[in-house]
Design a protein around this motif. Sequence first.
Motif, short mmCIF file in Angstrom:
data_model
loop_
_atom_site.label_atom_id
_atom_site.label_comp_id
_atom_site.label_asym_id
_atom_site.label_seq_id
_atom_site.Cartn_x
_atom_site.Cartn_y
_atom_site.Cartn_z
N GLU A 157 -2.86 10.53 -3.31
CA GLU A 157 -2.92 9.40 -4.22
C GLU A 157 -2.69 8.13 -3.41
O GLU A 157 -1.87 8.09 -2.51
N ARG A 158 -3.41 7.10 -3.79
CA ARG A 158 -3.25 5.82 -3.09
C ARG A 158 -3.16 4.70 -4.11
O ARG A 158 -3.81 4.74 -5.15
N THR A 159 -2.35 3.73 -3.84
CA THR A 159 -2.25 2.54 -4.67
C THR A 159 -2.25 1.32 -3.77
O THR A 159 -1.72 1.35 -2.65
N ASN A 160 -2.88 0.27 -4.24
CA ASN A 160 -2.93 -1.00 -3.53
C ASN A 160 -2.62 -2.12 -4.51
O ASN A 160 -3.13 -2.12 -5.64
N GLU A 161 -1.81 -3.05 -4.08
CA GLU A 161 -1.49 -4.21 -4.91
C GLU A 161 -1.45 -5.44 -4.03
O GLU A 161 -0.72 -5.47 -3.03
N ARG A 162 -2.26 -6.44 -4.38
CA ARG A 162 -2.36 -7.66 -3.58
C ARG A 162 -2.17 -8.87 -4.48
O ARG A 162 -2.64 -8.89 -5.63
N ASP A 163 -1.52 -9.86 -3.94
CA ASP A 163 -1.35 -11.12 -4.67
C ASP A 163 -1.23 -12.24 -3.63
O ASP A 163 -0.17 -12.42 -3.03
N PHE A 164 -2.34 -12.97 -3.40
CA PHE A 164 -2.37 -14.04 -2.42
C PHE A 164 -2.75 -15.36 -3.09
O PHE A 164 -3.47 -15.38 -4.09
N ALA A 165 -2.27 -16.44 -2.50
CA ALA A 165 -2.51 -17.76 -3.07
C ALA A 165 -4.00 -18.08 -3.16
O ALA A 165 -4.44 -18.78 -4.05
N TRP A 166 -4.79 -17.56 -2.22
CA TRP A 166 -6.20 -17.91 -2.18
C TRP A 166 -7.09 -16.98 -3.02
O TRP A 166 -8.23 -17.29 -3.27
N GLY A 206 -5.57 -14.60 -5.68
CA GLY A 206 -4.97 -14.12 -6.91
C GLY A 206 -4.55 -12.67 -6.83
O GLY A 206 -4.59 -12.03 -5.78
N PHE A 207 -4.15 -12.14 -7.98
CA PHE A 207 -3.62 -10.78 -8.05
C PHE A 207 -4.74 -9.76 -8.27
O PHE A 207 -5.67 -10.00 -9.03
N SER A 208 -4.63 -8.63 -7.60
CA SER A 208 -5.53 -7.51 -7.83
C SER A 208 -4.81 -6.23 -7.45
O SER A 208 -3.91 -6.23 -6.61
N SER A 209 -5.20 -5.14 -8.07
CA SER A 209 -4.60 -3.85 -7.77
C SER A 209 -5.60 -2.75 -8.08
O SER A 209 -6.54 -2.93 -8.87
N ASP A 210 -5.43 -1.63 -7.45
CA ASP A 210 -6.27 -0.48 -7.73
C ASP A 210 -5.52 0.78 -7.34
O ASP A 210 -4.58 0.75 -6.55
N LYS A 211 -5.94 1.87 -7.96
CA LYS A 211 -5.34 3.16 -7.69
C LYS A 211 -6.44 4.18 -7.47
O LYS A 211 -7.56 4.02 -7.96
N GLY A 212 -6.14 5.23 -6.75
CA GLY A 212 -7.11 6.28 -6.53
C GLY A 212 -6.43 7.61 -6.33
O GLY A 212 -5.27 7.68 -5.90
N ASP A 213 -7.14 8.67 -6.65
CA ASP A 213 -6.62 10.02 -6.51
C ASP A 213 -7.77 10.89 -6.03
O ASP A 213 -8.75 11.09 -6.77
N GLU A 214 -7.71 11.36 -4.79
CA GLU A 214 -8.75 12.18 -4.24
C GLU A 214 -8.21 13.56 -3.87
O GLU A 214 -7.06 13.69 -3.47
N LYS A 267 0.85 -1.19 0.00
CA LYS A 267 0.00 0.00 0.00
C LYS A 267 0.89 1.24 0.00
O LYS A 267 1.94 1.27 0.64
N SER A 268 0.45 2.25 -0.71
CA SER A 268 1.20 3.49 -0.79
C SER A 268 0.24 4.68 -0.79
O SER A 268 -0.81 4.63 -1.44
N THR A 269 0.61 5.69 -0.04
CA THR A 269 -0.20 6.91 0.02
C THR A 269 0.71 8.13 -0.07
O THR A 269 1.71 8.22 0.64
N LYS A 270 0.37 9.01 -0.98
CA LYS A 270 1.08 10.28 -1.12
C LYS A 270 0.09 11.40 -0.86
O LYS A 270 -0.99 11.43 -1.45
N GLU A 271 0.46 12.30 0.03
CA GLU A 271 -0.47 13.36 0.42
C GLU A 271 0.22 14.72 0.39
O GLU A 271 1.36 14.87 0.80
N GLN A 272 -0.51 15.69 -0.11
CA GLN A 272 -0.10 17.08 -0.03
C GLN A 272 -1.27 17.90 0.49
O GLN A 272 -2.42 17.64 0.14
N SER A 273 -0.98 18.87 1.32
CA SER A 273 -2.05 19.74 1.81
C SER A 273 -1.49 21.13 2.09
O SER A 273 -0.32 21.29 2.41
#
Length: 720
Positions: free
Chosen positions: A452-461, A463-471, A421-427
């Motif tokens: 901005e946030r990014t998530n990347e997951r890959d588990f045996a049960w 599988g792989f998934s990822s998503d990104k967001g910008d709020e 997981k990654s989060t970048k913030e400016q205010s």
Amino acid sequence: MRSKAHQSAALSLMLSLIYFSPTTLANTQNSTKNIERIDVVGQPIKRNSGPTGLDLTIKETPQSVTVLSHDFIDDFELDDLEDVLVQATGISRYKFGAGDNTEFTSRGYLINALVKDGLPTSIAGPQESRLDTIVYDRVEVLRGAAGLMAGAGQPSATLNVITKQPDRDGFVEVGAEVGSWNKVRSHLDATGALTDDKALAGRLILAYEDKDSFVDKENSNKIVAYTQLHHYFSDDTEASFTVHYQDSELKLSPWGLPIFYSDGSSVEIDKKTNLSSPDSFNGNTHQSYHFKLSHQLNLDWALNFGAQYSKTEADITMTYFSGNPDKQTGLGLQGGDRRWVETVDGTNFILGLVGRFELFDRSHQVNVTYLNADFDSTDDRYEELDANNRTIYYPLQSINNRHPASHLTTTDKQFIGYWDKSTKEQSLAISSKLVLTDDLHAIAGIKFFDYERTNERDFAWSGFSSDKGDESGESLYLGFVYDINEQVSTYVSYTDAYEPQLDKVDVNLKQLDPITARNIEVGVKTNLLDDRLRLNVAYFDSLKEDFGVVIPEYADQRPARYRPVDGAEADGFEIELNADITDNWQVNLGYSDFDVVDENGEDINLYAPRQTLNVSTKYTYEAWSFGLNATWDTDRKVDILNVPGVDLGLPAGGRRGAVRAEQDSQTLLNAHIKYDYSKQLSFKLNVSNLTDESFYDTYGFVPKKYSEPRAYNFSVKYRF
């Protein structure tokens, strides 16, 4: 007190820092430089650690603030933040077994906003609740929405820990402790000027602790190292650099005990029972580096800069188990080790300006703060899986034995997945104190944020998934404080909050949108009888939108799925009283009472007790001092895993296959007796859980753990 001859200055928006030396909020000591300024021309403005960054006292701040001083922390031997926070008004804790984690709540919501010396430390990683308090001068708890103080957060509370600074007059303190379950602890605190002109000062703190537990075979130890260098370049410019390190190890710490026997009755066994394997281990390392620079442009304007890097690493091997044991034989559990390695690191800096200006023949304040924060979290998992990617478990011995998992041997664990997981913030936050009349002032602010946030997951049960967001968006802060007289003031405030839900996904494994919230608070603050009696009363009402709640039919899947809820509302009141009854007798009291419901009016977050009470008192007689404190909370309800095929006759809980259970109200007492043999040498005896209450400190959808029984701690300190 300010000079009457303020220099006129044009109001210009510049970038501002959240931290220099938070003087006004907790009435801490001013530096020698500040005293000289008072004598000659007046006190220079300082950016304090409150929610707005303005030069305000607690009485001038339109929000509830509790300050837990170093003396209070030291008197009751509150060695980590977890111990400290449960002593604050309206704060409760909820413990769960995996990794021996702790969550804190305020006003019905989880607390996840932590600020260190005015700099947000993390919005994506775990709280630093296990860091040793020996490095902290005090802990400030701002209840309600974070306002303009921190980055993301819930309308619960924001914790601001203030670290110890060098003392140019100098001292050296050494201390040693011994206590229950073979506890040994020692520390060194040395500070003073490092140059003849005292322009450079330093502080070094070292601590070591080793302790067993009332649970058989469990052991913990930690090493703390802290140092700060502070350089006074001139009367107007100073800088500091701080290094903070802590290494903690928890060996053979159990996940907990099973909740039900196979017949549905509650498991009651020896509280010393340890269900961990010989390989069970919880290691945590924290390191942070903090640089700050402050330059006084003139009496009314100050520039500040701060930067911080922090990193927390955890390497945990935990013995999980499943099933329900037979009541007679104690057999029936299956167990196996799982390992996860987590790293959370963050870099942030703050830059800005705080100042006073004249307008309409009145003096006002303005603060402008720019924050840039970048947090990354990696979570790697290791398990022993079969050909169908199912976790392998082995039969455990009877839980009537103290070590039913002692026969488990080291097995090869394979890497089964990760979650990054990654989060970048400016205010950019702008706040101002506007003096409208002699008795009325307004605090107004706005914070523009983008993350901005990014998530990347890959588990045996799964599988792989990822998503990104910008709020992006903005948060508002508006408050009014009216001084009825010199002793009594009233206030009303409105604050916004936002929070990314990095650990929650919907049915399509898509990241939930961030939580948005607003908080309204009305209160009265009084200082009576020459400040010997201080009473604060506050009413609050908060509303959250897009708050993720678990979907029951997906609760047991990995990861669980959530749905956003609009209209989660909490309202209630708080009372805080501090009284100096005599010069030698002090009493403090904090009481909180609230309700929190969902959009349908149903109670939610029942793991947070609806009423809490904190009372402490200290009496000094000649060289002796006596202290007693009590914490009390009401019942709490939690969802716990049911026994397959057994109907306990309880209403359905939020988790599929779970029932709702109630944890009884708790009252805990702690006491100490201290003897000051001289100004340099003191002795102290502390007793925790004075009445030896026994309850489940960890209780919920994971196995339960007993609370710590009555414990004793004897300490000696010498300062020269």
